[in-house]
Design a protein around this motif. Structure first.
Motif, short mmCIF file in Angstrom:
data_model
loop_
_atom_site.label_atom_id
_atom_site.label_comp_id
_atom_site.label_asym_id
_atom_site.label_seq_id
_atom_site.Cartn_x
_atom_site.Cartn_y
_atom_site.Cartn_z
N VAL A 180 -4.23 -34.21 1.44
CA VAL A 180 -2.99 -35.02 1.55
C VAL A 180 -3.03 -36.05 0.37
O VAL A 180 -4.04 -36.45 0.05
N ARG A 181 -1.66 -36.30 0.06
CA ARG A 181 -1.46 -37.69 -0.86
C ARG A 181 -0.52 -38.33 -0.29
O ARG A 181 0.46 -37.93 0.42
N THR A 182 -0.48 -39.80 -0.41
CA THR A 182 0.36 -40.71 -0.01
C THR A 182 1.66 -40.88 -0.81
O THR A 182 1.40 -41.00 -2.05
N GLN A 183 2.60 -40.61 -0.32
CA GLN A 183 3.87 -40.93 -1.15
C GLN A 183 5.03 -41.89 -0.53
O GLN A 183 4.83 -41.93 0.72
N PRO A 195 9.41 -46.01 4.51
CA PRO A 195 7.97 -46.11 4.63
C PRO A 195 6.94 -45.20 4.14
O PRO A 195 7.52 -43.93 3.71
N MET A 196 5.86 -45.35 3.68
CA MET A 196 5.02 -44.39 2.83
C MET A 196 4.65 -43.51 4.10
O MET A 196 4.41 -43.70 5.15
N HIS A 197 4.28 -42.10 3.58
CA HIS A 197 3.98 -40.86 4.49
C HIS A 197 2.88 -40.18 3.65
O HIS A 197 2.89 -40.13 2.33
N GLN A 198 2.44 -39.30 4.25
CA GLN A 198 1.55 -38.26 3.50
C GLN A 198 2.11 -36.92 3.42
O GLN A 198 2.83 -36.51 4.62
N ARG A 199 1.98 -36.17 2.41
CA ARG A 199 2.52 -34.98 2.16
C ARG A 199 1.07 -34.08 1.81
O ARG A 199 0.18 -34.46 1.08
N ALA A 200 1.19 -32.66 2.13
CA ALA A 200 0.29 -31.85 1.61
C ALA A 200 0.19 -31.60 0.18
O ALA A 200 1.26 -31.69 -0.83
N SER A 201 -1.08 -31.68 -0.26
CA SER A 201 -1.38 -31.24 -1.86
C SER A 201 -1.95 -30.28 -2.20
O SER A 201 -1.91 -29.47 -3.37
N GLN A 216 13.49 -36.16 2.37
CA GLN A 216 14.20 -36.94 1.39
C GLN A 216 15.77 -37.11 1.59
O GLN A 216 16.59 -36.19 2.22
N PRO A 217 16.13 -38.35 1.46
CA PRO A 217 17.74 -38.79 1.89
C PRO A 217 18.56 -37.83 1.14
O PRO A 217 18.53 -37.39 -0.01
N ALA A 218 19.79 -37.51 2.14
CA ALA A 218 20.92 -36.73 1.55
C ALA A 218 21.52 -37.44 0.27
O ALA A 218 21.64 -38.73 0.40
#
Length: 231
Positions: A54-57, A62-68, A198-200
């Motif tokens: 994962v990487r933090t974005q 708030p910051m959150h993690q996504r799969a990389s 991601q916000p609309a």
């Protein structure tokens, strides 16, 4: 109210049984010259791990993690083999190791010449194959010490071999690959085509090299041109 049912658990275990670690089979490749190894010579092995990198974005909020990426544990998996009286098991792995680096010139051989598939099967009580993992691009990286001892009258020789591999595949992965990808990762209420989380109204895309990211927020625009790919 608790949903656990002891009767349901007993029925399920009674019908399906429990997977046991001593019910397995390892199929090793045939090397040049017809060298092979019976699967029963493998005393112990393991099903390899799988991790999500994962990487933090922080796009907004708030910051959150996504799969990389995925890590298939290809750094090493150890297997232990019984060694026969004729030492054919030892010769088999000696041959495989020397397929990686020429023992005379010490030049490294081509990857495709020594990287081979290894199959690991989980069996049931009737020796039916229930789960299969294929190690892709496997080769031995280490042969363990085989100790010699005059007092070991009732002991059998064993050889521990560590294998590296590129990744592994299984029948469960094939099922995932066959599923339709439309709507995967979409959150409830997220507009079609809008990345999850991601916000609309926001549309942020990766730029090509040497350009500024194109940014669109509810009608306002800031464009650097040449933007490609969505987060």
């Amino acid at each position: 109210m608790a949903t656990f049912s002891l009767d349901e658990f007993r029925t399920r275990i009674g019908n399906l049984g429990i997977a046991r670690p001593n019910r397995f089979q390892v199929i090793l490749p045939e090397l040049g010259g017809g060298a092979s190894l019976p699967s029963l010579m493998c005393e112990s092995s393991s099903l390899p791990p799988l991790s999500v990198l994962v990487r933090t974005q922080r796009i907004q909020g708030p910051m959150h993690q996504r799969a990389s990426n995925l890590d298939y544990g290809g750094g090493g998996i150890a297997m232990t083999f019984f060694v026969d009286a004729g030492m054919d098991v030892k010769r088999y792995f000696d041959t495989w190791v020397h397929m990686t680096v020429n023992p005379g010139s010490f030049t490294v051989n081509y990857y495709d010449d020594y990287a081979k598939p290894i199959s690991i099967y989980q069996l049931d009580e009737r020796d039916n194959e229930k789960y299969q993992i294929d190690l892709v691009g496997a080769f031995p990286t280490s042969l363990g010490v085989m100790e010699l001892n005059q007092s070991s009258n009732d002991m059998a020789h064993r050889l521990t071999v560590t294998f590296a591999y590129r990744y592994w595949s299984s029948d469960s992965i094939s099922q995932v690959e066959d599923q339709a990808v439309s709507g995967v990762g979409q959150e409830a209420g997220q507009p079609a085509g809008q990345p999850a989380g991601q916000p609309a109204g926001y549309n942020i895309r990766y730029p090509t090299w040497g350009t500024v990211p194109e940014f669109n927020a509810g009608g306002g625009e800031f464009a650097g041109g040449g933007a490609t790919g969505d987060f």
